[in-house]
Design a protein around this motif. Structure first.
Motif, mmCIF file in Angstrom:
data_model
loop_
_atom_site.group_PDB
_atom_site.id
_atom_site.type_symbol
_atom_site.label_atom_id
_atom_site.label_comp_id
_atom_site.label_asym_id
_atom_site.label_seq_id
_atom_site.Cartn_x
_atom_site.Cartn_y
_atom_site.Cartn_z
ATOM 1 N N ARG A 46 19.754 -14.921 -20.406
ATOM 2 C CA ARG A 46 18.892 -13.941 -19.734
ATOM 3 C C ARG A 46 19.739 -12.811 -19.139
ATOM 4 O O ARG A 46 19.432 -11.626 -19.338
ATOM 5 C CB ARG A 46 18.079 -14.631 -18.634
ATOM 6 N N GLU B 13 19.515 -8.922 -20.326
ATOM 7 C CA GLU B 13 19.175 -7.917 -19.315
ATOM 8 C C GLU B 13 20.275 -6.859 -19.219
ATOM 9 O O GLU B 13 19.984 -5.674 -19.051
ATOM 10 C CB GLU B 13 18.905 -8.591 -17.974
ATOM 11 N N LEU C 62 14.123 -12.487 -24.491
ATOM 12 C CA LEU C 62 13.817 -12.745 -23.085
ATOM 13 C C LEU C 62 12.451 -13.414 -22.935
ATOM 14 O O LEU C 62 12.287 -14.310 -22.105
ATOM 15 C CB LEU C 62 13.870 -11.444 -22.270
ATOM 16 N N GLN C 63 11.492 -12.997 -23.743
ATOM 17 C CA GLN C 63 10.154 -13.604 -23.688
ATOM 18 C C GLN C 63 10.170 -15.051 -24.138
ATOM 19 O O GLN C 63 9.366 -15.861 -23.695
ATOM 20 C CB GLN C 63 9.171 -12.797 -24.536
ATOM 21 N N GLN C 64 11.101 -15.418 -25.026
ATOM 22 C CA GLN C 64 11.184 -16.781 -25.550
ATOM 23 C C GLN C 64 11.954 -17.721 -24.632
ATOM 24 O O GLN C 64 11.816 -18.933 -24.740
ATOM 25 C CB GLN C 64 11.851 -16.774 -26.927
ATOM 26 N N PRO D 9 13.025 -19.843 -21.320
ATOM 27 C CA PRO D 9 12.270 -20.456 -20.233
ATOM 28 C C PRO D 9 12.358 -19.579 -18.974
ATOM 29 O O PRO D 9 13.350 -18.875 -18.769
ATOM 30 C CB PRO D 9 12.943 -21.813 -20.005
ATOM 31 N N ALA D 10 11.329 -19.640 -18.146
ATOM 32 C CA ALA D 10 11.298 -18.836 -16.922
ATOM 33 C C ALA D 10 12.467 -19.190 -16.024
ATOM 34 O O ALA D 10 12.877 -20.353 -15.938
ATOM 35 C CB ALA D 10 9.983 -19.056 -16.187
ATOM 36 N N ALA D 11 13.013 -18.168 -15.371
ATOM 37 C CA ALA D 11 14.138 -18.373 -14.449
ATOM 38 C C ALA D 11 13.655 -19.163 -13.244
ATOM 39 O O ALA D 11 12.542 -18.988 -12.759
ATOM 40 C CB ALA D 11 14.714 -17.032 -14.021
ATOM 41 N N LYS D 12 14.525 -20.067 -12.770
ATOM 42 C CA LYS D 12 14.155 -20.893 -11.611
ATOM 43 C C LYS D 12 14.620 -20.277 -10.339
ATOM 44 O O LYS D 12 15.541 -19.591 -10.225
ATOM 45 C CB LYS D 12 14.782 -22.289 -11.766
#
Length: 190
Positions: free
Chosen positions: A160, A164, A183-185, A187-190
């Motif tokens: 990520r 970025e 970035l869309q693929q 996993p969401a950042a924790k």
């Protein structure tokens, strides 16, 4: 069977054959990637007849045997091996080119792609990082760093950050579009 049914059957057969040939040609040209594989842009890009490719490789092998300091011949030979999916030979040819010009970001990146193809992810990453350090505007190496982190090393936070960083340098290129897709693929950042 009547004449109209026969004509419709033959027409359907011809259309099916043509559609099959079109899909096959797209797959062979690399515009369709097998499911589950993340593609990296290729070195040469042009499709070459395998016979022509083998002849050209043989010719270039003779050139570098006679003139081992011929940088362009080593790069072209590496690219031809790359395009022929001969990763180990491509790595070696690019290595010879890098012995002559160790600061060539494009060659470092192409060799890195071949290291990745061979499963040497740390070596690929080292090449991409060196290329990007040598030329901070070399977006291909930066994108490839992100791919290795995302796909091979399963480190989404580093991937990520890398994608970025690429988008901070460029918003409009095809690599920027691909970085946004990656970035869309992730996993969401924790």
């Amino acid at each position: 069977m009547n004449k109209e049914t026969t004509i419709v059957g033959v027409a359907a057969l011809i259309i099916g054959f043509l559609l099959g040939a079109l899909v096959g040609a797209k797959f062979m040209s690399g515009s369709v990637t097998p499911a589950g594989q993340q593609a990296m842009p290729q070195a040469g890009g042009a499709m070459v007849n395998p016979g022509q490719s083998a002849a050209r490789i043989a010719e270039l092998e003779q050139v570098v045997a006679k003139d081992p300091k011929n940088l362009q011949a080593w790069i072209t030979l590496g690219n031809d091996y790359f395009d022929a999916n001969q990763a180990q030979k491509a790595v070696q040819a690019y290595g010879k080119a890098l012995a002559i010009d160790p600061n060539n970001a494009n060659v470092l990146t192409d060799q890195g792609v071949m290291f990745r193809a061979l499963g040497f992810f740390d070596r690929a990453l080292a090449n991409f990082e060196k290329a990007n350090k040598l030329d901070p505007k070399h977006l291909q190496s930066l994108y490839n760093i992100g791919i290795v982190y995302a796909v091979d090393l399963k480190q989404p936070a580093k991937a990520r950050a890398t994608f970025e960083a690429l988008l901070q340098k460029d918003q409009t290129s095809d690599l920027a579009r691909q970085a946004r897709e990656m970035l869309q693929q992730l996993p969401a950042a924790k």
